[in-house]
Every structure is written in structure tokens, then in C-alpha cells.
Enzyme design. Structure first.
Site, PDB file in Angstrom:
ATOM      1  N   GLY A  99       0.850  -1.269  -0.286  1.00  0.00           N
ATOM      2  CA  GLY A  99      -0.037  -0.148  -0.020  1.00  0.00           C
ATOM      3  C   GLY A  99       0.846   1.337  -0.020  1.00  0.00           C
ATOM      4  O   GLY A  99       0.291   2.424   0.599  1.00  0.00           O
TER       5      GLY A  99
ATOM      6  N   LEU B  84     -10.287  -6.891 -12.703  1.00  0.00           N
ATOM      7  CA  LEU B  84     -11.647  -6.606 -12.670  1.00  0.00           C
ATOM      8  C   LEU B  84     -12.456  -7.083 -14.138  1.00  0.00           C
ATOM      9  O   LEU B  84     -11.939  -6.878 -15.137  1.00  0.00           O
ATOM     10  CB  LEU B  84     -12.070  -5.368 -12.396  1.00  0.00           C
TER      11      LEU B  84
ATOM     12  N   ASN C  94      -5.579   3.083 -12.622  1.00  0.00           N
ATOM     13  CA  ASN C  94      -4.790   2.414 -12.201  1.00  0.00           C
ATOM     14  C   ASN C  94      -3.450   2.569 -12.401  1.00  0.00           C
ATOM     15  O   ASN C  94      -3.063   3.446 -13.425  1.00  0.00           O
ATOM     16  CB  ASN C  94      -4.920   0.733 -12.847  1.00  0.00           C
TER      17      ASN C  94
ATOM     18  N   HIS D  60       0.607   1.377 -13.207  1.00  0.00           N
ATOM     19  CA  HIS D  60       1.399   0.268 -13.556  1.00  0.00           C
ATOM     20  C   HIS D  60       2.909   0.568 -13.660  1.00  0.00           C
ATOM     21  O   HIS D  60       3.153   1.712 -14.365  1.00  0.00           O
ATOM     22  CB  HIS D  60       0.909  -0.532 -14.839  1.00  0.00           C
TER      23      HIS D  60
ATOM     24  N   GLU E 210     -11.699  -3.050 -20.082  1.00  0.00           N
ATOM     25  CA  GLU E 210     -12.145  -4.774 -19.804  1.00  0.00           C
ATOM     26  C   GLU E 210     -10.736  -5.507 -20.070  1.00  0.00           C
ATOM     27  O   GLU E 210     -10.957  -6.719 -19.724  1.00  0.00           O
ATOM     28  CB  GLU E 210     -13.278  -5.118 -20.559  1.00  0.00           C
TER      29      GLU E 210
ATOM     30  N   GLU F  95       6.244   6.684  -8.973  1.00  0.00           N
ATOM     31  CA  GLU F  95       4.799   6.389  -8.815  1.00  0.00           C
ATOM     32  C   GLU F  95       4.005   7.319  -7.849  1.00  0.00           C
ATOM     33  O   GLU F  95       3.006   7.692  -8.014  1.00  0.00           O
ATOM     34  CB  GLU F  95       4.438   4.835  -8.556  1.00  0.00           C
TER      35      GLU F  95
END
Ligand code: GRF
Length: 205
Positions: free
Chosen positions: A11, A92, A106, A108, A141, A173
Site C-alpha cells: 500500500g 476486474l 490504475n 502500472h 476490460e 509512482e
């Protein structure tokens, strides 16, 4: 924007988002943190920050649909308007994505579309690229395949190990993800098909 964060692991990106939020530099409200893993460090970080959290333990669901249905309900109860994935290790499903009417983001650890999926930093080293980095993108998707919002490059050094490269990318990030969330919440992220444009403040008027 009422925001939920899903995280599976330590996290540190969640922490960076919470820090930016608590410092007042993010015009969002982090209302809920969720995880598929009861031992996730992310849950402790949420607790320390006083943000309610919920666990959806993967091993307690027979089917992914049931887990996702619980996540959808939880987001509904919390009136979520933005979902951030921060090291959430489950993909998901298309039906989940069809149910969600707000943006899902998101982060990455590679310059997508290079090296999607697991161990992106190891993939980069094994391939021998000289530059890698990180990407914040809309979730669609597919696997790490949604429209790219911002990317930042990180050089790959001769002496890099997976660990050292991961650490340098991670530092970027922690800056990039809050920045994208800020731009999105300010209405400066404009999406048209796969192309995402960052509007300048003056273009908003
Ligand atoms: C980060 O490298 C992120 O890019 C990837 O998973 C990792 C999560 O790390 N999606 P942390 O849990 O935020 O520390």
C-alpha cells in the site's frame, strides 16, 4: 469526488494518495479502502489514517462474481464517484466494468503497452530496455490496456536489479498517481476514445 481505493499489498501508493489528500492538495475525499487480502499493509495504513476499510477475502468467495458484487455494493453504499486501483492484484471482470459508471484508474510500473501484467520491472530487465517507467491509465476490460493518462520514464541502469529498478520506479509512482488524480478531479483530463488530453487551466474557462 468521493473516492475508493482498492489495494492488495503493502500500500505505498495508497499511502502517497492519502498523504496528498491529507495535505489538502487533492480535491477529492477518500471515503473507503478495500482489499482482497486480509493481511494487506494497505489496510493498516487506512486504519492509521482513519479511513474505513473493508476486506473482500478472495479465498472466501467461490466465484469472482460474488466478490465483485460485494465490491459494487460497497461502492454504492459509499456513494463512490472515483475508484483507484493501487496494487490491486485481481483483474476486474468486463461485467464489473460495465456496472461502474465512474472513472476507474490504475497505476502500472512500466511504460505501457510494454510489459503489462505481473513483474513488469523484471520483464523490462529481461528484455533489456534502457528506459522503463510507470503509467497511470483508465481501466478498461483488458489487462493494463486502458487509455493512458500520464507516463513518466525512468532510466534502466547497467547495475540494476529487479529490486533497485522497482524502487526507483516506485518513487516516481508516488508522485505521478496523486498528480493524475488531482488533474482528473479538477476536470483537466479529457478522454476521447483512446486519446487522453491534459487540459491547461486556461482551457477550462
Ligand atoms: C506498484 O508497483 C504498482 O505500480 C503496481 O503494484 C505495485 C503496488 O505497490 N500496480 P504498493 O502496494 O502501492 O506499494
Amino acid at each position: 469526488m468521493r473516492t475508493a481505493i482498492l489495494a492488495s499489498g503493502r500500500g505505498s501508493n495508497l499511502q502517497a494518495l492519502i498523504k496528498a489528500y491529507q495535505s489538502g492538495s487533492l480535491p477529492i475525499q477518500i471515503v473507503a479502502v478495500g482489499s482482497d487480502s486480509p493481511g494487506a499493509g494497505a489496510l493498516m495504513r487506512a486504519e492509521e489514517a482513519g479511513i474505513p476499510s473493508r476486506v473482500f477475502p478472495s479465498n472466501q468467495y467461490l466465484h469472482r462474481q460474488a466478490q465483485e458484487a460485494d465490491i459494487l455494493n460497497w461502492m454504492g453504499e459509499n456513494e463512490v464517484e472515483l475508484l483507484l486501483l493501487a496494487g490491486y492484484m485481481r483483474v476486474l471482470s468486463p461485467s464489473f466494468m460495465r456496472e461502474v459508471s465512474f472513472p476507474v484508474l490504475n497505476i502500472h510500473p512500466s511504460l505501457l503497452p510494454a510489459f503489462p501484467g505481473l513483474h513488469a520491472q523484471r520483464q523490462a530487465l529481461e528484455y533489456g530496455v534502457k528506459v522503463s517507467g510507470c503509467t497511470v491509465h483508465f481501466v478498461d476490460e483488458g489487462l493494463d490496456s486502458g487509455p493512458i493518462i500520464l507516463q513518466e520514464a525512468v532510466p534502466v541502469l547497467q547495475e540494476d536489479t529487479e529490486e533497485s529498478l522497482s524502487q526507483r520506479i516506485l518513487a516516481v509512482e508516488h508522485r505521478l498517481y496523486p498528480e493524475v488524480v488531482r488533474l482528473l478531479a479538477l476536470g483537466q483530463v479529457k478522454r476521447s476514445g483512446r486519446r487522453v488530453q491534459i487540459l491547461q487551466q486556461e482551457e477550462l474557462r
